[in-house]
Structures are given as structure tokens and as C-alpha cells.
Scaffold this active site. Structure first.
Site, PDB file in Angstrom:
ATOM      1  N   CYS A   1       0.846  -1.056  -0.139  1.00  0.00           N
ATOM      2  CA  CYS A   1       0.142  -0.114  -0.069  1.00  0.00           C
ATOM      3  C   CYS A   1       0.767   1.285   0.069  1.00  0.00           C
ATOM      4  CB  CYS A   1      -0.904   0.103   1.037  1.00  0.00           C
ATOM      5  SG  CYS A   1      -0.230   0.137   2.815  1.00  0.00           S
TER       6      CYS A   1
ATOM      7  N   ASN B   1       2.371   1.413   4.421  1.00  0.00           N
ATOM      8  CA  ASN B   1       2.656   0.097   5.174  1.00  0.00           C
ATOM      9  C   ASN B   1       2.103   0.111   6.492  1.00  0.00           C
ATOM     10  OD1 ASN B   1       5.305  -2.213   5.792  1.00  0.00           O
ATOM     11  ND2 ASN B   1       3.361  -2.626   4.958  1.00  0.00           N
TER      12      ASN B   1
ATOM     13  N   CYS C   1      -1.548   0.410   7.255  1.00  0.00           N
ATOM     14  CA  CYS C   1      -2.988   0.121   7.384  1.00  0.00           C
ATOM     15  C   CYS C   1      -3.278  -1.211   6.576  1.00  0.00           C
ATOM     16  CB  CYS C   1      -3.750   1.431   7.066  1.00  0.00           C
ATOM     17  SG  CYS C   1      -3.414   2.776   8.004  1.00  0.00           S
ATOM     18  N   ARG C   2      -3.661  -0.813   5.154  1.00  0.00           N
ATOM     19  CA  ARG C   2      -4.010  -1.863   4.339  1.00  0.00           C
ATOM     20  C   ARG C   2      -3.080  -2.898   4.395  1.00  0.00           C
ATOM     21  NH1 ARG C   2      -5.176   2.217  -0.520  1.00  0.00           N
ATOM     22  NH2 ARG C   2      -3.437   3.171   0.566  1.00  0.00           N
ATOM     23  N   SER C   3      -1.800  -2.840   3.656  1.00  0.00           N
ATOM     24  CA  SER C   3      -0.921  -3.765   3.319  1.00  0.00           C
ATOM     25  C   SER C   3      -0.535  -4.791   4.658  1.00  0.00           C
ATOM     26  CB  SER C   3       0.449  -3.417   2.703  1.00  0.00           C
ATOM     27  OG  SER C   3       0.789  -2.642   3.437  1.00  0.00           O
TER      28      SER C   3
ATOM     29  N   ASP D   1      -7.893   4.011   0.970  1.00  0.00           N
ATOM     30  CA  ASP D   1      -7.043   4.028   2.229  1.00  0.00           C
ATOM     31  C   ASP D   1      -7.922   4.741   3.416  1.00  0.00           C
ATOM     32  OD1 ASP D   1      -5.057   4.624   3.985  1.00  0.00           O
ATOM     33  OD2 ASP D   1      -3.791   5.891   2.592  1.00  0.00           O
TER      34      ASP D   1
END
Length: 178
Positions: A8, A11, A13-15, A137
Site C-alpha cells: 500500500c 505500510n 494500514c491496508r498492506s 485508504d
């Protein structure tokens, strides 16, 4: 060993949520897979996971020790050669990773995570990368945004597990391991 990298922006939140979800599912499936994550930028390198992403993972039963130990890092283009699958969280990440890929074979490793969501499959297979496959995001939002991001990630996990299993079954060395 099959190596997956989720990517993401920073690095945090999402990933990392995708890393934890895929690692748990693939480990549970008995696959010989290493899952890691990174961000396209170094803005958050060395920092822990966003507290809201960590809370979302804890709500889904992920162990605190792994969450607490997590530290963000920046994606390095030299990693392409050692990775088998690079999963972008949004279309911008997909485009940037595709541009960074040094070879056509490396570009082929870059895919969007949501393209693996079984609910999005058609008779032609996985959908082509597009802005519509982006996981937005959640950093700019609230708890609901993190819940939404996790739900989209989690929906794609079974498709990634099936993809890895099909690749593993077709590798000559994997047939000898059974």
C-alpha cells in the site's frame, strides 16, 4: 517457498491487514508460503501499524504479539526477483509497481488484491486491474473505514489461497513433496 508481498502507500494500514489475513489463511491451508508487506513510500518506515488497523486485526482474533512487533518498511525494487506475487491495494499502487518492475516477468507478478475476490470473478476469470478494484485508504477515515478495508481484504483471501494452491499443484517439485 512461494513469496507474497502486499503493498500500500505507507505500510501501516491496508498492506499489514492483508499480510496478516493472508498469512493466517495460507498457514491454515498448510501452504508453504511467506507473506510480507511494504509501502511504496518510506514515510512510515520503522513505525508500528496504525492503531486503528491493529484494533481491527485484534477484533478478528489476530495475536497481539505479531501486531505489536510489526514495523512498516518501504518496498524495494530489487525484491521483484525474489517474489512470486505482489498484491497492490489500489490501482495507483498497481500502476507504480508495474512501472518499477524491471522485466515483463516481474510486471506479471503485480496484481490487485481485490481481483482475487471470488464474488468478482466472471466466466473470463479475474477482472482486469482498474480503479474499481481499489481498497480505499482508511487512514483518513474512522473505524468504519478500517472495517470496510478489512472486509474487502478478507473477501479476496480465499481467491488468493486458491490461486497459490493451483500454482503449487502445478509445480513439478510440489508434486514430489506429497
Amino acid at each position: 517457498m512461494f513469496r507474497i508481498q502486499t503493498v500500500c502507500t505507507g505500510n501501516i494500514c491496508r498492506s499489514p491487514m492483508a499480510q496478516f489475513a493472508l498469512d493466517r489463511a495460507l498457514t491454515g491451508a498448510g501452504a508453504r508460503v511467506a507473506v510480507d508487506s511494504s509501502g511504496l513510500t518510506g514515510w512510515e518506515a520503522g513505525k508500528p501499524m496504525d492503531t486503528r488497523a491493529a484494533a481491527e486485526l485484534r477484533r478478528h482474533g489476530y495475536p497481539d504479539a505479531g501486531i505489536s512487533a510489526f514495523r512498516a518498511r518501504e518496498f524495494q525494487p530489487e525484491w521483484f526477483s525474489s517474489l512470486d506475487l505482489i498484491l497492490a491495494m489500489d490501482y495507483g499502487h498497481y500502476l507504480e509497481l508495474s512501472l518499477q518492475a524491471p522485466t515483463a516477468a516481474d510486471r506479471a507478478k503485480v496484481m490487485m488484491l481485490r481481483a482475487f475476490d471470488p464474488a468478482l470473478q466472471t466466466s473470463a476469470g479475474r477482472p482486469e486491474p482498474s480503479p474499481g478494484l481499489s481498497i480505499e485508504d482508511p487512514w483518513y477515515g474512522n473505524r468504519k473505514d478500517f472495517e470496510t478495508a478489512y472486509a474487502l481484504i478478507d473477501a479476496a483471501v480465499p481467491g488468493v489461497v486458491d490461486y497459490v494452491a493451483s500454482l503449487h499443484a502445478n509445480r513439478p517439485e510440489s508434486r514430489d513433496e506429497h
